[in-house]
Design a protein around this motif. Structure first.
Motif, short mmCIF file in Angstrom:
data_model
loop_
_atom_site.label_atom_id
_atom_site.label_comp_id
_atom_site.label_asym_id
_atom_site.label_seq_id
_atom_site.Cartn_x
_atom_site.Cartn_y
_atom_site.Cartn_z
N THR A 24 -1.83 12.10 -67.78
CA THR A 24 -1.18 10.82 -67.50
C THR A 24 0.01 10.61 -68.43
O THR A 24 1.09 10.16 -68.01
N PHE A 25 -0.16 10.96 -69.70
CA PHE A 25 0.92 10.84 -70.69
C PHE A 25 2.10 11.72 -70.28
O PHE A 25 3.26 11.29 -70.29
N GLY A 28 3.97 10.42 -67.25
CA GLY A 28 4.83 9.29 -67.62
C GLY A 28 6.13 9.76 -68.22
O GLY A 28 7.21 9.25 -67.89
N LEU A 29 6.06 10.77 -69.10
CA LEU A 29 7.27 11.27 -69.75
C LEU A 29 8.14 12.08 -68.80
O LEU A 29 9.37 12.08 -68.91
N ALA A 31 8.74 11.53 -65.79
CA ALA A 31 9.54 10.60 -64.98
C ALA A 31 9.99 11.22 -63.66
O ALA A 31 11.18 11.21 -63.33
N THR A 118 2.53 7.18 -78.47
CA THR A 118 3.68 6.90 -77.61
C THR A 118 4.75 7.97 -77.86
O THR A 118 4.75 8.62 -78.91
N VAL A 156 -3.99 6.36 -74.05
CA VAL A 156 -3.57 5.91 -72.72
C VAL A 156 -4.78 5.93 -71.80
O VAL A 156 -5.77 6.61 -72.08
N THR A 159 -4.90 7.94 -65.36
CA THR A 159 -4.65 7.29 -64.07
C THR A 159 -4.45 8.34 -62.98
O THR A 159 -3.63 9.24 -63.14
N THR A 161 -2.99 9.80 -59.65
CA THR A 161 -1.78 9.56 -58.86
C THR A 161 -2.05 9.83 -57.38
O THR A 161 -1.24 9.48 -56.53
#
Ligand SMILES: Cc1cc2nc3c(=O)[nH]c(=O)nc-3n(C[C@H](O)[C@H](O)[C@H](O)COP(=O)(O)OP(=O)(O)OC[C@H]3O[C@@H](n4cnc5c(N)ncnc54)[C@H](O)[C@@H]3O)c2cc1C
Length: 314
Positions: A24-25, A28-29, A31, A118, A156, A159, A161
């Motif tokens: 998930t991390f 997110g990165l 993108a 983060t 985190v 999640t 997708t």
């Protein structure tokens, strides 16, 4: 971010939770960029990684992966990351994940940031990471053409997708010295087999237990609740119980005879509900708990266990 590679490890024949969080991390990165997963474990788990956001899964294939062999996995990461031209390599911030990623970074001559919570993309990438058992956060800038980091457990929420991934086999070129360090045997630490990091309920005891034998009511309540048994660092140092330093995120955390030092509370920050039992109403733990019982754990714990038994019998 260009290409992202995420190391996925398994535990008890399932994708480990922190690896799901690392995916998930990474997603997110990335993108929207490609997210490759390196799966070290059962190939049958590969399709599931698409649901967690991987666009392509590379299943590590070599007899070395029959047991945990950190240098072999590190060599595989380095080879695959170079082949993919990955800009970012993300791993789970578990003991095994950090061991492997540190070795991979050392081999490749890249810097390594462990236990990140983060990351802000840019040149350099700026990460926040846990230090000192989670009691302080450090902001670090990583100057590297290939950024290697691990994600702190429960930093985190994993999640799904709902995607799907192409699955390939990746056979690394391993040298004999890559196979020297490997796990040859495992001896379970707890009779109940409930892992601390994964447990939904954890019951912990501290120095207030008084002795190894003083843990009996802690273990009794844990058994009744199907919970894992934890302890404070002071207890481990005293040799009463084996384990400390594990980050936990249970639904319920019951801690008895533990003062609530910053380092201890940092490790259970992910707990949804905390019940503290301490004979000192002024103990620091009282301010961090959702519920508190001021009393002697040698009386309170057996009373809770007795009440659970009474209700179950009725
Ligand atoms: C770098 C670093 C990392 C660390 N990481 C960790 C970590 O990951 N986890 C960790 O736990 N510690 C960690 N520590 C240690 C931490 O600072 C504390 O020393 C430790 O948590 C104290 O353990 P304790 O609460 O069991 O003992 P104490 O601080 O001695 O507290 C005992 C508590 O029990 C209560 N008590 C006594 N008798 C009874 C009774 N009969 N019934 C009910 N209550 C009773 C007392 O009122 C007291 O509050 C770390 C320290 C450092 C420096």
């Amino acid at each position: 971010m260009g290409t992202t590679l995420v190391l996925v490890m398994t535990a008890d024949a399932a994708v480990d939770r922190v690896s799901q969080q690392a995916l998930t991390f990474g997603v997110g990165l990335a993108a929207g960029g490609p997210v490759h997963a390196l799966l070290v474990g059962d190939p049958a788990l590969a399709p599931e990684l698409g649901e967690w956001g991987a666009s392509e899964v590379h299943v590590a294939d070599h007899p070395a992966f029959a047991s945990f062999a950190p240098d072999a996995i590190a060599a595989t990461i380095v080879e695959l990351a170079a082949g993919l031209g990955a800009d970012l390599v993300v791993g789970p911030g578990t003991d095994d994940g950090n061991t492997v990623m540190a070795r991979a970074a050392a081999r490749a001559g890249h810097p390594f940031a462990a236990n990140c919570t983060t990351a802000v993309l840019g040149s350099p990438i700026v990460v926040t990471r846990q230090r000192w058992g989670g009691s302080l956060f450090e902001e670090a800038a990583i100057h590297a053409e290939r950024v290697m980091l691990t994600v702190a457990p429960h930093a985190v929420v994993a999640t799904r997708t709902g995607g799907s991934a192409a699955v390939r086999t990746f056979t690394p070129s391993l040298a004999d010295e890559d196979l020297l360090v490997r796990v040859v045997d495992r001896i379970p630490a707890t009779a109940s087999g409930v892992s601390l990091a994964e447990a939904r309920v954890v019951v912990s005891g501290g120095r207030g237990a008084g002795s190894a034998e003083g843990f009996a009511p802690v273990v009794e309540l844990a058994d009744l609740l199907g919970a894992a048994v934890g302890c404070s660092r002071a207890v481990t140092i005293a040799g009463w119980r084996p384990q400390t330093g594990t980050k936990i995120a249970p639904d319920l955390y019951i801690l008895a005879g533990i003062s609530g030092a910053t380092q201890h509370m940092a490790g259970c920050r992910g707990a949804k509900v905390i019940l503290a039992i301490n004979k000192d109403a002024e103990a620091p733990v009282m301010t961090g708990a959702d519920y508190a019982i001021v009393g002697d754990m040698r009386e309170v714990l057996p009373a809770i266990s007795a009440e659970i038994r009474r209700r179950r019998a009725g």
